[in-house]
Design a protein around this motif. Structure first.
Motif, PDB file in Angstrom:
ATOM      1  N   TYR A  98      -9.041   5.842  -5.918  1.00 17.33           N
ATOM      2  CA  TYR A  98      -8.463   6.084  -7.237  1.00 17.33           C
ATOM      3  C   TYR A  98      -9.501   6.594  -8.231  1.00 17.33           C
ATOM      4  O   TYR A  98      -9.184   7.400  -9.115  1.00 17.33           O
ATOM      5  CB  TYR A  98      -7.801   4.811  -7.781  1.00 17.33           C
ATOM      6  CG  TYR A  98      -6.637   4.350  -6.945  1.00 17.33           C
ATOM      7  CD1 TYR A  98      -5.674   5.245  -6.494  1.00 17.33           C
ATOM      8  CD2 TYR A  98      -6.489   3.015  -6.590  1.00 17.33           C
ATOM      9  CE1 TYR A  98      -4.600   4.829  -5.724  1.00 17.33           C
ATOM     10  CE2 TYR A  98      -5.416   2.587  -5.823  1.00 17.33           C
ATOM     11  CZ  TYR A  98      -4.480   3.494  -5.393  1.00 17.33           C
ATOM     12  OH  TYR A  98      -3.427   3.082  -4.634  1.00 17.33           O
ATOM     13  N   GLY A  99     -10.738   6.151  -8.093  1.00 13.92           N
ATOM     14  CA  GLY A  99     -11.795   6.617  -8.992  1.00 13.92           C
ATOM     15  C   GLY A  99     -12.066   8.097  -8.849  1.00 13.92           C
ATOM     16  O   GLY A  99     -12.252   8.803  -9.846  1.00 13.92           O
ATOM     17  N   SER A 100     -12.081   8.587  -7.605  1.00 15.88           N
ATOM     18  CA  SER A 100     -12.312  10.022  -7.411  1.00 15.88           C
ATOM     19  C   SER A 100     -11.149  10.842  -7.953  1.00 15.88           C
ATOM     20  O   SER A 100     -11.359  11.910  -8.540  1.00 15.88           O
ATOM     21  CB  SER A 100     -12.545  10.333  -5.927  1.00 15.88           C
ATOM     22  OG  SER A 100     -11.383  10.064  -5.170  1.00 15.88           O
ATOM     23  N   GLN A 101      -9.935  10.342  -7.807  1.00 11.95           N
ATOM     24  CA  GLN A 101      -8.794  11.067  -8.360  1.00 11.95           C
ATOM     25  C   GLN A 101      -8.857  11.094  -9.895  1.00 11.95           C
ATOM     26  O   GLN A 101      -8.523  12.104 -10.516  1.00 11.95           O
ATOM     27  CB  GLN A 101      -7.489  10.426  -7.907  1.00 11.95           C
ATOM     28  CG  GLN A 101      -7.200  10.638  -6.441  1.00 11.95           C
ATOM     29  CD  GLN A 101      -5.848  10.077  -6.040  1.00 11.95           C
ATOM     30  OE1 GLN A 101      -4.918  10.032  -6.842  1.00 11.95           O
ATOM     31  NE2 GLN A 101      -5.743   9.662  -4.794  1.00 11.95           N
ATOM     32  N   ALA A 102      -9.294   9.997 -10.488  1.00 11.19           N
ATOM     33  CA  ALA A 102      -9.422   9.953 -11.951  1.00 11.19           C
ATOM     34  C   ALA A 102     -10.496  10.926 -12.423  1.00 11.19           C
ATOM     35  O   ALA A 102     -10.295  11.642 -13.416  1.00 11.19           O
ATOM     36  CB  ALA A 102      -9.750   8.533 -12.406  1.00 11.19           C
ATOM     37  N   LEU A 103     -11.615  10.978 -11.709  1.00 10.86           N
ATOM     38  CA  LEU A 103     -12.698  11.893 -12.094  1.00 10.86           C
ATOM     39  C   LEU A 103     -12.274  13.354 -11.972  1.00 10.86           C
ATOM     40  O   LEU A 103     -12.570  14.168 -12.851  1.00 10.86           O
ATOM     41  CB  LEU A 103     -13.935  11.637 -11.235  1.00 10.86           C
ATOM     42  CG  LEU A 103     -14.681  10.340 -11.520  1.00 10.86           C
ATOM     43  CD1 LEU A 103     -15.796  10.137 -10.500  1.00 10.86           C
ATOM     44  CD2 LEU A 103     -15.236  10.339 -12.932  1.00 10.86           C
ATOM     45  N   ILE A 104     -11.583  13.687 -10.905  1.00 10.96           N
ATOM     46  CA  ILE A 104     -11.136  15.071 -10.721  1.00 10.96           C
ATOM     47  C   ILE A 104     -10.081  15.431 -11.764  1.00 10.96           C
ATOM     48  O   ILE A 104     -10.064  16.551 -12.283  1.00 10.96           O
ATOM     49  CB  ILE A 104     -10.621  15.279  -9.282  1.00 10.96           C
ATOM     50  CG1 ILE A 104     -11.813  15.225  -8.319  1.00 10.96           C
ATOM     51  CG2 ILE A 104      -9.855  16.576  -9.140  1.00 10.96           C
ATOM     52  CD1 ILE A 104     -11.443  15.225  -6.852  1.00 10.96           C
ATOM     53  N   SER A 105      -9.229  14.470 -12.125  1.00 13.68           N
ATOM     54  CA  SER A 105      -8.190  14.731 -13.133  1.00 13.68           C
ATOM     55  C   SER A 105      -8.759  14.927 -14.525  1.00 13.68           C
ATOM     56  O   SER A 105      -8.145  15.600 -15.361  1.00 13.68           O
ATOM     57  CB  SER A 105      -7.186  13.573 -13.160  1.00 13.68           C
ATOM     58  OG  SER A 105      -6.538  13.468 -11.919  1.00 13.68           O
ATOM     59  N   MET A 106      -9.928  14.370 -14.779  1.00 10.44           N
ATOM     60  CA  MET A 106     -10.536  14.527 -16.107  1.00 10.44           C
ATOM     61  C   MET A 106     -10.859  15.983 -16.419  1.00 10.44           C
ATOM     62  O   MET A 106     -10.826  16.388 -17.583  1.00 10.44           O
ATOM     63  CB  MET A 106     -11.811  13.684 -16.209  1.00 10.44           C
ATOM     64  CG  MET A 106     -11.559  12.233 -16.398  1.00 10.44           C
ATOM     65  SD  MET A 106     -13.127  11.369 -16.557  1.00 10.44           S
ATOM     66  CE  MET A 106     -12.562   9.693 -16.506  1.00 10.44           C
TER      67      MET A 106
END
Length: 185
Positions: A98-106
């Motif tokens: 979930y952290g990588s998805q949040a970072l990419i979504s930023m």
């Protein structure tokens, strides 16, 4: 069998694998324009409740290990230890996911879809981080106090023998005493 604490390296490996998986899903979702990213709010709530439940059960095991609680099914204690270990490792992987998805979504925060994904994944990441800590603390709570051997004065106080065994020993001593008094008379 002796249970050992989960090494920090296991958490880190799970985190890195989760990061790679989450980044892969994010890239696949963006390149194919499919809805693969994000996490339902229910998942975050259930993960939080699961971590809380395991922590409460681990505290009960800790009370038993300290002697504050008289009885406990030892299978329950072992299962709580296993659940604590599994919670920590699984949530470390999910934290990466979930952290990588949040970072990419930023990077795409201007679009409403990516803003929603970023919010969902940040909340899920926070819950997973709390669960990793809950798993490690639960694992610590499930450890038994050290066994210092039969010379330990605390061990002599807390006899692990059953009352029936004590009664049998008393009966044996009485019988031996009666036999010796018959021989001397």
């Amino acid at each position: 069998m002796r249970a050992r604490r989960t090494p920090l390296a296991h958490y880190l490996v799970a985190l890195v694998l989760g990061l790679m998986g989450g980044a892969g899903i994010s890239e696949l979702g963006m390149s194919t324009r499919t809805d693969l990213m994000g996490v339902p709010w229910l998942v975050s709530v259930l993960l939080f409740l699961l971590g809380l439940a395991i922590l409460i059960m681990a505290f009960q095991v800790h009370r038993y290990a300290k002697g504050d609680r008289k009885q406990m099914d030892l299978r329950f204690a072992v299962n709580v230890l296993i659940m604590s270990k599994a919670l920590g490792i699984a949530c470390a992987a999910l934290l990466g996911w979930y952290g990588s998805q949040a970072l990419i979504s930023m990077g795409h925060a201007g679009a409403p879809y990516y803003t929603r994904v970023m919010q969902e994944c940040l909340v899920a990441s926070l819950v997973c981080l709390l669960d990793v800590v809950a798993g490690a603390v639960g694992e610590w709570l499930c450890q038994l106090p050290p066994d210092d051997g039969p010379e330990n004065p605390d061990r002599r106080k807390k006899s692990s023998r059953r009352p029936m065994a004590d009664a049998a020993d008393t009966a044996d001593r009485a019988e031996i005493k009666a036999d010796s008094s018959k021989k001397h008379s």
